[in-house]
Scaffold this active site. Sequence first.
Site, mmCIF file in Angstrom:
data_model
loop_
_atom_site.group_PDB
_atom_site.id
_atom_site.type_symbol
_atom_site.label_atom_id
_atom_site.label_comp_id
_atom_site.label_asym_id
_atom_site.label_seq_id
_atom_site.Cartn_x
_atom_site.Cartn_y
_atom_site.Cartn_z
ATOM 1 N N ARG A 1 -1.752 1.937 4.829
ATOM 2 C CA ARG A 1 -0.640 1.152 3.921
ATOM 3 C C ARG A 1 0.573 0.629 4.720
ATOM 4 O O ARG A 1 1.475 0.284 3.882
ATOM 5 C CB ARG A 1 -0.195 2.271 2.843
ATOM 6 C CG ARG A 1 -1.384 2.618 1.997
ATOM 7 C CD ARG A 1 -2.152 1.471 1.243
ATOM 8 N NE ARG A 1 -2.895 1.591 0.291
ATOM 9 C CZ ARG A 1 -4.266 1.793 0.226
ATOM 10 N NH1 ARG A 1 -4.791 1.578 1.587
ATOM 11 N NH2 ARG A 1 -5.029 2.074 -0.740
ATOM 12 N N LEU A 2 0.511 0.548 5.946
ATOM 13 C CA LEU A 2 1.506 -0.246 6.614
ATOM 14 C C LEU A 2 1.344 -1.625 6.921
ATOM 15 O O LEU A 2 1.053 -2.250 7.937
ATOM 16 C CB LEU A 2 1.876 0.651 8.231
ATOM 17 C CG LEU A 2 2.183 2.028 8.210
ATOM 18 C CD1 LEU A 2 2.072 2.604 9.422
ATOM 19 C CD2 LEU A 2 3.378 2.062 7.379
#
Length: 212
Positions: A190-191
């Site tokens: 989720r970066l």
Amino acid sequence: MDITNIRGKYTTKDFDIKDLDKNPFKQFELWFNDAITENLPEPNAFTLATTGLNMMPSVRTVLLKYFSEKGFVFFTNYDSKKAKQIDENPNVAALFTWLVMERQIKIEGSVEKISKADSLKYFLSRPKGSQLGAWVSRQSEVISSRALLEQKFNEMKNKFLNKEIPFPSFWGGYIIKPIRIEFWQGGEDRLHDRFLYELQEDNSWQIKRLAP
């Protein structure tokens, strides 16, 4: 219904500001061409958000028909709900979602009608059925049945059989003139990578990285 276990896994790596064109319209074109190459269904479909004086937002999917450094153009009925909201508040947001490619593009800006000549030019390029549809559908109005809609379509079809279909005065194009364009690329854990182009007073574009 608990859907908390539905999770997509993003795999893109090493997407940085150096990978972006300094011109957001050229960057949009690069990603748009990628979407075409990937054979995505309706790659020109985007979500358009509008808000009228009542401050209740409304969203729908429309189709991008052409774009340039002047902006992004779509067509609609000028009596539709979206058009009425635009009359009250010209500020809009648009979102292209290409999740197969782990990409999204968000556009914010103002919208205005294009010239009647440009709307006519596009109208004449449409298939006859789409031209008739513009006349038949009083977009967003309540209708009693689909049968009535089809009846009106057939009446118009017979009326203009072997004739040129006239250009409807209540139909045409809008152009979105952006002040912000954000490019979102999915990333591992989720970066995600988010890059925002903001229009400056001198008409140049400043690029900023945003936290995911």
